[in-house]
Design an enzyme around this catalytic site. Sequence first.
Site, PDB file in Angstrom:
ATOM      1  N   VAL A 174       0.807  -1.218   0.000  1.00 30.71           N
ATOM      2  CA  VAL A 174       0.000   0.000   0.000  1.00 30.71           C
ATOM      3  C   VAL A 174       0.846   1.278   0.000  1.00 30.71           C
ATOM      4  CG1 VAL A 174      -0.235   0.312   2.503  1.00 30.71           C
ATOM      5  CG2 VAL A 174      -2.141   0.931   0.994  1.00 30.71           C
ATOM      6  N   TYR A 175       2.127   1.178   0.319  1.00 30.40           N
ATOM      7  CA  TYR A 175       2.970   2.372   0.324  1.00 30.40           C
ATOM      8  C   TYR A 175       3.151   2.889  -1.099  1.00 30.40           C
ATOM      9  CZ  TYR A 175       4.292   0.973   5.099  1.00 30.40           C
ATOM     10  OH  TYR A 175       4.280   0.607   6.425  1.00 30.40           O
ATOM     11  N   SER A 176       2.606   4.067  -1.347  1.00 25.47           N
ATOM     12  CA  SER A 176       2.627   4.668  -2.692  1.00 25.47           C
ATOM     13  C   SER A 176       2.057   3.701  -3.732  1.00 25.47           C
ATOM     14  CB  SER A 176       4.041   5.104  -3.083  1.00 25.47           C
ATOM     15  OG  SER A 176       4.474   6.165  -2.255  1.00 25.47           O
TER      16      SER A 176
END
Length: 344
Positions: free
Chosen positions: A65-67
């Site tokens: 989900v990070y970036s």
Amino acid sequence: MKFTTLGKTGMTVSRLCMGCMSYGGGEIPAWAPGTSGWHVNKEDAREHFAIAIEAGINFFDTADVYSIGLSEEITGAHLKEMAHRDDIVVATKVNGPMGLGPNRRGLSRKHIMEACENSLRRLGMDYVDLYQIHRWDPNTAIEETLDALDSLVREGKVRAIGASSMAAWQLSKALYVAKENGWRRFVTMQNHYNLVYREEEREMIPLCMDQGLAVLPWSPLARGFLTGTRKRDGGSTQRSQVDGFAKTMYYSEDDFVIADTVAGIAKQRGVSPAQIACAWVLQAPGVTAPIIGATKPQHLKELIAAVELTLTPEEVAALEKPYRAHPVLGYAPPTPKTLAAGKA
């Protein structure tokens, strides 16, 4: 760099885990979490990875989900260039929304299997050493989740599994269910723990110590609150000015008293407040490797140096004395209402 073992897995990891949430940015959909505008792009991130590897860090943590996947791509690309796969321990996470579709999030077997394949593709790796559920999924039976994770381990795509912030009874239930079914158990807990949020000392950390789980605290600097850049009347960094999430968790007067104490001891020792805050987490009972993140190379170097910083018993007592109890922060705790509705 100092090293330790990752719980009972036998894997050796550095006392610091390099968190890769800071790397990414780009064209992120408006609905995506963590779009704050302070991310480090791929080119600039290269120096960060070079510093970490040269210092001896061998443990790297990211999440799909990070970036929206870009962090995994950056992490995988730089590690492939700079490190031998057998020498590093790579962790990623699953649960957060990766699209608007209802099945592109959560901890169903459907999403876990697809998310793992996508993470491996983005990382450019055949397996991850640690695959973690990013939070508890109230809409999916833990049996469904654990069975899917066990399948990934048996397929060789995952070496070990871990969990992140949740109630201690939920982790206990997951460990029991895994044992009863002969599935792989969680071997790590990535939880919210720092000088201004110590509620994990009540139940979660003692449970992990009793069951042999490695504790990997996230936000050891309280999203920068303990670095001295957050002031009662505002902040002096770009992230402090746009990070609304931090302001919902910290910023009480009691929290500022702790930050002031950190700054005072740092001044006496001739080091930065960030180093004092990190050193405190490193010495806390049960902690394996705090997850550190940075947007500037010099800040990363400071945190790496904190591994060699030993606090005196008097300094530890002074740092801990101002603490006051907080409500649960960092995840949504289950309530009688959500339990009755079958949502937890």
